[in-house]
Design an enzyme around this catalytic site. Structure first.
Site, mmCIF file in Angstrom:
data_model
loop_
_atom_site.group_PDB
_atom_site.id
_atom_site.type_symbol
_atom_site.label_atom_id
_atom_site.label_comp_id
_atom_site.label_asym_id
_atom_site.label_seq_id
_atom_site.Cartn_x
_atom_site.Cartn_y
_atom_site.Cartn_z
ATOM 1 N N GLU A 1 -7.154 4.770 7.120
ATOM 2 C CA GLU A 1 -6.988 6.242 6.588
ATOM 3 C C GLU A 1 -8.021 6.682 6.028
ATOM 4 O OE1 GLU A 1 -3.039 5.632 4.933
ATOM 5 O OE2 GLU A 1 -2.439 5.137 6.993
ATOM 6 N N GLY B 1 2.040 2.236 10.808
ATOM 7 C CA GLY B 1 2.756 3.433 10.391
ATOM 8 C C GLY B 1 3.668 3.837 11.715
ATOM 9 N N GLU C 1 -5.747 -4.914 10.148
ATOM 10 C CA GLU C 1 -4.743 -3.777 10.349
ATOM 11 C C GLU C 1 -5.268 -3.094 11.618
ATOM 12 O OE1 GLU C 1 -2.579 -2.770 6.676
ATOM 13 O OE2 GLU C 1 -4.442 -1.467 6.878
ATOM 14 N N SER D 1 3.110 -2.100 10.160
ATOM 15 C CA SER D 1 4.347 -2.066 10.714
ATOM 16 C C SER D 1 5.049 -3.362 10.410
ATOM 17 C CB SER D 1 4.685 -1.739 11.996
ATOM 18 O OG SER D 1 4.345 -0.345 12.310
ATOM 19 N N HIS E 1 -9.799 1.081 4.329
ATOM 20 C CA HIS E 1 -8.369 1.611 4.877
ATOM 21 C C HIS E 1 -8.773 2.220 6.111
ATOM 22 C CE1 HIS E 1 -4.381 2.634 5.801
ATOM 23 N NE2 HIS E 1 -4.129 1.639 5.476
ATOM 24 N N LYS F 1 -0.111 4.293 -0.447
ATOM 25 C CA LYS F 1 -0.517 5.251 0.149
ATOM 26 C C LYS F 1 -0.258 6.603 -0.971
ATOM 27 C CE LYS F 1 -0.261 3.247 4.581
ATOM 28 N NZ LYS F 1 -0.479 3.655 6.106
ATOM 29 N N ASN G 1 0.745 -1.170 0.137
ATOM 30 C CA ASN G 1 0.045 -0.123 -0.028
ATOM 31 C C ASN G 1 0.901 1.316 -0.070
ATOM 32 O OD1 ASN G 1 -1.803 2.010 0.435
ATOM 33 N ND2 ASN G 1 -2.544 1.445 2.294
#
Ligand code: PGA
Length: 248
Positions: free
Chosen positions: A96, A171, A165, A211, A94, A12, A10
């Site tokens: 985010e 991150g 996730e 991560s 996702h 991003k 991903n």
């Protein structure tokens, strides 16, 4: 159990034309384990470019899409457009998208339904925040997010991969321990056995994301209910090759 390991990258909102071409060169050199499915999530503006330079063993995925085929939705892209340029995958839900862009379970489900209607395969993301984990609500949240997908997916689970996730691991450099990830994957499978069509609990692939690096991938990959990864930061680096090859 015959679930093919699947590793997603991903990217991003990262990369420029030169950088993405360099990543593709690295992946071409690999070598990538031929028994692993590899899907890279590319910024919409580079989808067609990457699709044209990516080798056949790498699938190219959008990172989001809208819930109808076309119309007055300024700034959005549709599954039909993603298909039109030869891509077959989209990442939806996702964290985010959920947190920054306020996407709720219902919208994510509508997007998943339309993407599947349009013939795309979907990586559907779920996962709890740190606050939710600390309040003991991990399962409640993950089951709620997955429950919203059940009617949207219907009998099309063969075209869906779930990505667990935990938001606190994305991150942050804080990976879930193999045991923490395995526990959630196993309880999700158990939940699916009574809430999804017969066979789905055993056949659906569940990726872990948050991560993941070359240093922790092997131990995570060894867990019986972890069927792959969704990799953010490390998917932009050469170590992504080692993550793809983590089951070797
Ligand atoms: P990360 O991101 O690997 O950088 O933690 C994972 C993701 O957001 O999919």
């Amino acid at each position: 159990m015959g679930r093919k390991f699947i590793v997603g990258g991903n990217w991003k909102m990262n990369g420029d034309k030169k950088q993405v071409a360099d990543i593709i060169e690295t992946l071409k050199k690999g070598p990538l384990d031929p028994n692993v499915e590899v899907v890279i999530g590319v910024p919409a503006i580079y989808l067609e470019y990457v699709k044209n330079i990516a080798p056949a063993n790498i699938e190219v995925s959008a990172q989001n899409c809208w819930k109808v085929a076309k119309g007055a939705f300024t700034g959005e892209i549709s599954p039909a457009m993603i298909k039109d340029i030869g891509c077959n995958w989209v990442i939806l839900g996702h964290s985010e998208r959920r947190t920054i862009f306020k996407e709720q379970d219902e919208l994510v489900a509508e997007k998943v339904a339309h993407a599947l209607d349009s013939g795309l395969k979907v990586i559907a993301c779920i996962g709890e925040t740190l606050e939710e984990r600390e309040a003991g609500k991990t399962e409640e949240v993950v089951f709620r997010q997955t429950k919203a997908l059940i009617p949207a997916v219907g009998d099309r689970w063969a075209n869906v991969v779930l990505a667990y996730e935990p938001v606190w691991a994305i991150g942050t450099g804080k990976t879930a321990s193999p045991q923490q990830a395995q526990d959630v994957h196993a309880s999700l499978r158990k939940w699916l056995s009574s809430n999804a069509p017969a066979g789905v609990a055993d056949s659906v692939r569940i990726q872990y994301g948050g991560s993941v690096t070359a240093a922790n991938a092997k131990e995570l990959a060894a867990c019986p209910d972890i069927d792959g990864f969704l990799v953010g930061g490390a998917s932009l680096k050469p170590e992504f090759v080692d993550i793809v090859n983590a089951t070797q």
